[in-house]
Design a protein around this motif. Structure first.
Motif, PDB file in Angstrom:
ATOM      1  N   ILE A   4     -24.144  47.269  32.978  1.00  0.00           N
ATOM      2  CA  ILE A   4     -23.181  47.766  31.996  1.00  0.00           C
ATOM      3  C   ILE A   4     -21.811  47.975  32.652  1.00  0.00           C
ATOM      4  CG2 ILE A   4     -22.603  49.790  30.594  1.00  0.00           C
ATOM      5  CD1 ILE A   4     -24.576  47.800  29.303  1.00  0.00           C
ATOM      6  N   PHE A  13     -20.651  46.183  35.017  1.00  0.00           N
ATOM      7  CA  PHE A  13     -20.136  44.815  35.123  1.00  0.00           C
ATOM      8  C   PHE A  13     -19.622  44.327  33.764  1.00  0.00           C
ATOM      9  CE2 PHE A  13     -21.375  40.585  37.455  1.00  0.00           C
ATOM     10  CZ  PHE A  13     -20.059  40.183  37.393  1.00  0.00           C
ATOM     11  N   ALA A  14     -20.418  44.550  32.731  1.00  0.00           N
ATOM     12  CA  ALA A  14     -20.089  43.990  31.421  1.00  0.00           C
ATOM     13  C   ALA A  14     -18.887  44.683  30.785  1.00  0.00           C
ATOM     14  CB  ALA A  14     -21.300  44.100  30.498  1.00  0.00           C
ATOM     15  N   PRO A  36     -15.440  45.185  34.235  1.00  0.00           N
ATOM     16  CA  PRO A  36     -15.624  44.287  35.388  1.00  0.00           C
ATOM     17  C   PRO A  36     -14.714  44.641  36.566  1.00  0.00           C
ATOM     18  CG  PRO A  36     -14.823  43.067  33.459  1.00  0.00           C
ATOM     19  CD  PRO A  36     -15.136  44.441  33.003  1.00  0.00           C
ATOM     20  N   VAL A  37     -13.508  45.122  36.279  1.00  0.00           N
ATOM     21  CA  VAL A  37     -12.615  45.454  37.389  1.00  0.00           C
ATOM     22  C   VAL A  37     -13.149  46.667  38.146  1.00  0.00           C
ATOM     23  CG1 VAL A  37     -10.260  46.081  38.012  1.00  0.00           C
ATOM     24  CG2 VAL A  37     -10.655  44.497  36.120  1.00  0.00           C
ATOM     25  N   TYR A  97     -16.311  47.497  38.287  1.00  0.00           N
ATOM     26  CA  TYR A  97     -17.494  46.977  38.990  1.00  0.00           C
ATOM     27  C   TYR A  97     -17.089  46.362  40.319  1.00  0.00           C
ATOM     28  CZ  TYR A  97     -21.331  43.641  39.859  1.00  0.00           C
ATOM     29  OH  TYR A  97     -22.324  42.901  40.426  1.00  0.00           O
ATOM     30  N   ALA A 140     -11.144  47.333  31.513  1.00  0.00           N
ATOM     31  CA  ALA A 140     -12.179  47.005  30.530  1.00  0.00           C
ATOM     32  C   ALA A 140     -12.233  45.505  30.244  1.00  0.00           C
ATOM     33  CB  ALA A 140     -11.917  47.755  29.225  1.00  0.00           C
ATOM     34  N   SER A 141     -13.361  45.077  29.697  1.00  0.00           N
ATOM     35  CA  SER A 141     -13.507  43.706  29.220  1.00  0.00           C
ATOM     36  C   SER A 141     -12.718  43.525  27.927  1.00  0.00           C
ATOM     37  CB  SER A 141     -14.983  43.398  28.954  1.00  0.00           C
ATOM     38  OG  SER A 141     -15.649  43.167  30.160  1.00  0.00           O
ATOM     39  N   SER A 142     -12.673  42.280  27.447  1.00  0.00           N
ATOM     40  CA  SER A 142     -11.972  41.995  26.193  1.00  0.00           C
ATOM     41  C   SER A 142     -12.717  42.664  25.036  1.00  0.00           C
ATOM     42  CB  SER A 142     -11.924  40.489  25.974  1.00  0.00           C
ATOM     43  OG  SER A 142     -13.221  40.002  25.740  1.00  0.00           O
ATOM     44  N   LEU A 202     -13.896  41.510  22.354  1.00  0.00           N
ATOM     45  CA  LEU A 202     -15.075  40.762  21.899  1.00  0.00           C
ATOM     46  C   LEU A 202     -16.271  41.021  22.817  1.00  0.00           C
ATOM     47  CD1 LEU A 202     -16.411  38.798  19.955  1.00  0.00           C
ATOM     48  CD2 LEU A 202     -15.583  36.910  21.377  1.00  0.00           C
ATOM     49  N   ALA A 203     -16.020  40.944  24.131  1.00  0.00           N
ATOM     50  CA  ALA A 203     -17.114  41.187  25.078  1.00  0.00           C
ATOM     51  C   ALA A 203     -17.654  42.609  24.907  1.00  0.00           C
ATOM     52  CB  ALA A 203     -16.630  40.972  26.511  1.00  0.00           C
ATOM     53  N   ILE A 234     -19.828  42.669  21.704  1.00  0.00           N
ATOM     54  CA  ILE A 234     -21.123  41.999  21.875  1.00  0.00           C
ATOM     55  C   ILE A 234     -22.072  42.911  22.652  1.00  0.00           C
ATOM     56  CG2 ILE A 234     -22.318  40.095  23.043  1.00  0.00           C
ATOM     57  CD1 ILE A 234     -19.721  38.437  22.513  1.00  0.00           C
ATOM     58  N   THR A 235     -21.588  43.427  23.782  1.00  0.00           N
ATOM     59  CA  THR A 235     -22.462  44.269  24.607  1.00  0.00           C
ATOM     60  C   THR A 235     -22.800  45.570  23.883  1.00  0.00           C
ATOM     61  OG1 THR A 235     -21.141  43.362  26.408  1.00  0.00           O
ATOM     62  CG2 THR A 235     -22.810  44.944  26.996  1.00  0.00           C
ATOM     63  N   VAL A 291     -25.658  44.906  21.620  1.00  0.00           N
ATOM     64  CA  VAL A 291     -26.907  44.794  22.386  1.00  0.00           C
ATOM     65  C   VAL A 291     -27.411  46.175  22.794  1.00  0.00           C
ATOM     66  CG1 VAL A 291     -27.883  43.961  24.552  1.00  0.00           C
ATOM     67  CG2 VAL A 291     -26.378  42.484  23.220  1.00  0.00           C
ATOM     68  N   ASP A 318     -15.920  39.210  32.112  1.00  0.00           N
ATOM     69  CA  ASP A 318     -15.942  39.290  30.650  1.00  0.00           C
ATOM     70  C   ASP A 318     -17.084  38.469  30.039  1.00  0.00           C
ATOM     71  OD1 ASP A 318     -13.960  40.557  28.723  1.00  0.00           O
ATOM     72  OD2 ASP A 318     -14.324  38.611  27.783  1.00  0.00           O
ATOM     73  N   GLY A 329     -20.695  39.401  33.002  1.00  0.00           N
ATOM     74  CA  GLY A 329     -21.194  40.780  32.938  1.00  0.00           C
ATOM     75  C   GLY A 329     -22.120  41.022  31.758  1.00  0.00           C
ATOM     76  N   PRO A 330     -21.657  40.688  30.527  1.00  0.00           N
ATOM     77  CA  PRO A 330     -22.541  40.915  29.379  1.00  0.00           C
ATOM     78  C   PRO A 330     -23.889  40.200  29.509  1.00  0.00           C
ATOM     79  CG  PRO A 330     -20.329  40.549  28.604  1.00  0.00           C
ATOM     80  CD  PRO A 330     -20.294  40.328  30.094  1.00  0.00           C
ATOM     81  N   ARG A 335      -7.519  36.067  33.353  1.00  0.00           N
ATOM     82  CA  ARG A 335      -8.959  35.977  33.595  1.00  0.00           C
ATOM     83  C   ARG A 335      -9.597  35.152  32.482  1.00  0.00           C
ATOM     84  NH1 ARG A 335     -11.074  42.002  31.680  1.00  0.00           N
ATOM     85  NH2 ARG A 335     -10.164  41.918  29.599  1.00  0.00           N
TER      86      ARG A 335
END
Lengths: 338, 442
Positions: free
Chosen positions: A65, A67-68, A71-72, A74, A295-297, A299-300, A303-304, A307, B89, B92-93, B162
């Motif tokens: 999590i 990572f998802a 990521p920075v 992580y 943080a991730s985008s 959308l990512a 999605i996570t 899940v 991005d 990771g998921p 990225r």
């Protein structure tokens, strides 16, 4: 909003990992001192055997999590804590192999070697995770590119060492209580006495850590800003005190729950205190990793999030079922491993 | 040594060791689930004894597989920070989904299976193993989807410096991932089949004919999958023509772009990565036929790629040969075994051969991963990011220490794990039979 939600999930997953794996790691450290004969050792094995693997997966989930969602974080966190994290991983390998292969070993000497390995492999992760998270609360020397400008010694500062001790004592208490829940007779008696002693040391260390937090970190700022959040440290203090009350009344399962609540809320106290930072930079605040810049985008994250929202409740349900399935004292369900 | 080389070696050590244990988990879980189901159907006690015998080996293997895999998830962060930040991005998921959707399930229920012999009905106990088998295969699926994205990145856009995900479905369902998944899992089933056949053969040679049942089961299992893996492997290779032409050319060490591209029966690639020292016995058109299903098709040679975008051809070339030859050997062995299926106890030489064959599928898997990963070099994400640009800014001595620790710890763990497994594998102890009696009486 999305990033804040992820910040909380991130903290909760780590806290749940510490709460669950905490008891089998703590028990791994205590077992050479508590188990006096082969019968005791078998009982200790049975209190951990069905649970440690499922508990450890929370670490994989917390790592995944991290990572998802960030990521920075992580990347910067795990490379900055390189040596500490490697030691933790090797210790966890040693721990798991000692549990399972130690059970298979033939001969008294080999068995005691494996027990020693189990104690060592269980001792390092709590202490090192404590050092790692204390350093996260305090901030580490990272620059604008996320490059760490320190050494291993930088991370071994007094505040972090107290953090390491705090985690270790929390886990030890948790493990002693779990053993008291799952056993009876003299073994339970020894676990109970051990729990009371650890509790004293833990309260002292927790108080020291809290005071050091005021001087060494910015954790309290958010609590002074929004007093309603003070509920988190108050729950932590209350849970610690309630743990002692239940220990006094020999209500082991309730004491274990209170201990779980104290681990969870102590970790959450630190995590929430960080917000909106994830990893403060001690060089300059502009270099700090925040929920926004690491943080991730969207959308990512979505999605996570989907899940996690589907699967975490399912996981909690079936792990809860497994705990009930193997509930009661260890002697009650027959030991029969192929 | 620099951080890049040390980190690459470290990742290789960790993954090779980890994958010594993964395939058996994938395959043996299904075989045990089938054996337990056969026990429910037939009430033949031999199957119950079998499930317990193989279950012991399965559990040791599973635990070592789990612990050797733990550092892999963290190594992207410790040693490959630039990679993690650049593609986290998407990557990771996928790892997070693997942990939450699959890994939890197998790890949690393994304990129920191990400690639940007396508490669960035979039906429930078998169902738990089916669940573990499906969860571990699902786990492999997500990891291989992530790996396939590194081989053939899709569904993303470069934004904010990225790679950001734009189309999750195309990442999950892309052809490369499907082919990689089928290939890897089928190879794992072959490994598990040969493992069970080899150990069963050992016991049949000792006159324990109960093992003929597990031998036959494993024989059919590995027969199906060893043929499948070769056929599917061919499709996988042809897919590379479009998606990773440099890897395809490296498989056969083909340097000149040409139509009617030949397959040489004997080639020695130069160690300087600039051509072949020896090329003998060309069969015209075969390479074109294999890659494009058309003998006249043009196949891109390695000379058409910039020198700094070539994989280490010799390594890929030899690893590919090891993989293909072993794959072929397994088809022949299982076909021969099928012909002798009713006269196994009378085929001691074949049985003996199979005992010594046990390590070969492990070599095959390692060779396969060498082809996949070395064939992708110098890229960490094909065409998008080079391995050299992905490494962490950590101190070389840190990586040197951790690499040394990896080698020592993993070797000890693997040796301890395999020795324990060998000890159990050679025993058909009375207490297994006695314990079986006990379970029967519940």
């Amino acid at each position: 909003m999305l990033e804040t939600a992820w910040f909380l999930i991130w903290g909760v997953l780590w806290a749940v990992y510490f709460m669950l794996d905490g008891f089998d790691l703590g028990l791994g450290v205590l077992q050479p001192f508590l188990a006096k004969d082969d019968r005791d050792r078998k009982a200790v094995y049975l209190t951990m055997g069905p649970f440690w693997d499922g508990n450890e997966v929370w670490l994989v989930a917390a790592g995944g999590i991290t990572f998802a969602a960030f990521p920075v974080l992580y990347a910067v966190m795990f490379s900055s804590f390189y040596s500490i994290l490697m030691l933790i991983l090797f210790a966890l390998i040693l721990r798991a192999v000692s549990i399972e292969l130690g059970e298979e070993a033939k001969g008294a000497v080999w068995k005691s070697v494996w027990r020693g390995c189990l104690a060592l492999g269980s001792l390092l992760p709590p202490f090192l995770f404590g050092i790692m998270f204390a350093n996260i609360f305090r901030g580490i020397p990272i620059d604008g590119s996320g490059i760490y400008h320190g050494t291993l010694v930088t991370l071994l500062n007094p505040y972090a060492l107290v953090g390491g001790l705090l985690f270790l004592l929390m886990f030890l208490l948790h493990g002693a209580l779990w053993l008291a829940v799952k056993t009876d007779g003299p073994l339970q008696g020894r676990a109970a006495r051990m729990a009371s002693r650890i509790w004293l040391a833990l309260v002292f260390t927790a108080a020291m850590f809290l005071i050091l937090c005021a001087f060494q970190t910015e954790l309290f700022a958010i609590y002074l800003d929004r007093p309603v959040l003070l509920a988190i440290p108050l729950v932590a203090v209350a849970a610690l005190l309630i743990t002692r009350i239940w220990i006094g009344r020999a209500e082991w399962f309730k004491a274990w729950w209170a201990s779980s609540a104290s681990i969870f809320s102590i970790v959450m106290f630190g995590v929430v205190g960080l917000y909106p930072l994830l990893l403060p930079s001690s060089l300059d605040n502009v270099f700090s990793l925040t929920v926004h810049n690491s943080a991730s985008s969207p959308l990512a994250l979505k999605i996570t999030l989907g899940v996690v929202l589907v699967f975490i409740p399912i996981i909690v349900t079936y792990q809860g079922w497994v705990y009930r399935f193997f509930g009661g004292k260890v002697d009650e369900w027959a030991y029969d491993k192929p | 040594m620099d951080v890049l080389l040390l980190s690459r070696v470290q990742f290789a050590v960790a993954t090779y060791f980890h994958f010594l244990f993964v395939p058996l988990t994938l395959g043996l879980s299904f075989l045990i689930a089938i054996i337990e189901t056969l026990y429910i159907r037939t009430r033949d006690e031999d199957y119950l004894a079998m499930a317990r015998f193989w279950g012991r080996l399965f559990v040791i293997n599973f635990v070592v597989g789990v612990v050797t895999g733990l550092p892999l998830e963290f190594q992207f962060g410790t040693n490959w920070t630039r990679y993690s930040a650049y593609v986290g991005d998407i990557f990771g998921p996928l790892l997070a989904i693997e942990a939450t959707a699959a890994f939890f399930l197998e790890s949690t229920f393994l304990a129920v299976w191990v400690f639940g012999w007396k508490k669960l009905s035979p039906r429930m106990h078998a169902a738990v193993m089916w669940m573990i088998a499906c969860a571990s295969t699902l786990s492999a699926l997500w990891i291989l989807i992530a790996n396939s994205w590194m081989q053939h990145p899709v569904g993303y856009v470069i934004r904010n410096g990225r790679a950001e995900i734009t189309d999750f479905l195309s990442v999950v369902t892309q052809g490369y991932a499907v082919l990689t998944f089928l290939h890897t899992v089928a190879a794992a089933y072959v490994l598990a089949g040969f493992f069970v056949m080899g150990i069963s053969a050992y016991h049949i040679l000792k006159g324990r004919n109960v093992f003929i049942k597990s031998f036959r089961l494993a024989l059919y299992f590995s027969l199906i999958f060893s043929i499948f893996v070769v056929a599917e492997g061919h499709m996988h290779g042809a897919d590379l023509a479009e998606k990773q032409p440099a890897k395809l050319a490296a498989l056969e060490s083909l340097w000149e772009t040409q139509t009617y591209a030949p397959l040489y029966l004997f080639v020695i690639p130069s160690m300087d990565n600039d051509g072949n020292l020896v090329e003998l016995v060309p069969i015209p058109g075969v390479m074109s036929l294999l890659a494009h299903h058309n003998p006249a098709a043009e196949v891109t040679g390695l000379n058409d790629f910039p020198a700094d975008e070539l994989p280490p051809v010799a390594i890929v070339f030899y690893a590919f040969r090891v993989m293909v030859m072993l794959g072929g050997l397994f088809v022949l062995l299982t076909l021969y075994g099928w012909l002798r299926r009713d006269r196994l106890a009378q085929s001691p030489r074949f049985l003996k051969l199979l005992v010594y064959t046990i390590p070969l599928p492990y070599v095959l898997c390692a060779a396969g991963w060498t082809v996949t990963e070395m064939g992708r070099q110098p890229w960490i994400v094909y065409g998008l990011m080079k391995t050299a640009d992905a490494v962490s800014p950590v101190a070389p001595h840190q990586v040197a220490f951790s690499l040394a620790a990896f080698v020592v710890v993993y070797s000890l763990v693997a040796v301890a794990g395999f020795l324990t497994m060998i000890r159990h594998a050679c025993q058909w102890p009375e207490h297994t039979a006695a314990a079986t009696e006990e379970v029967k009486r519940r």
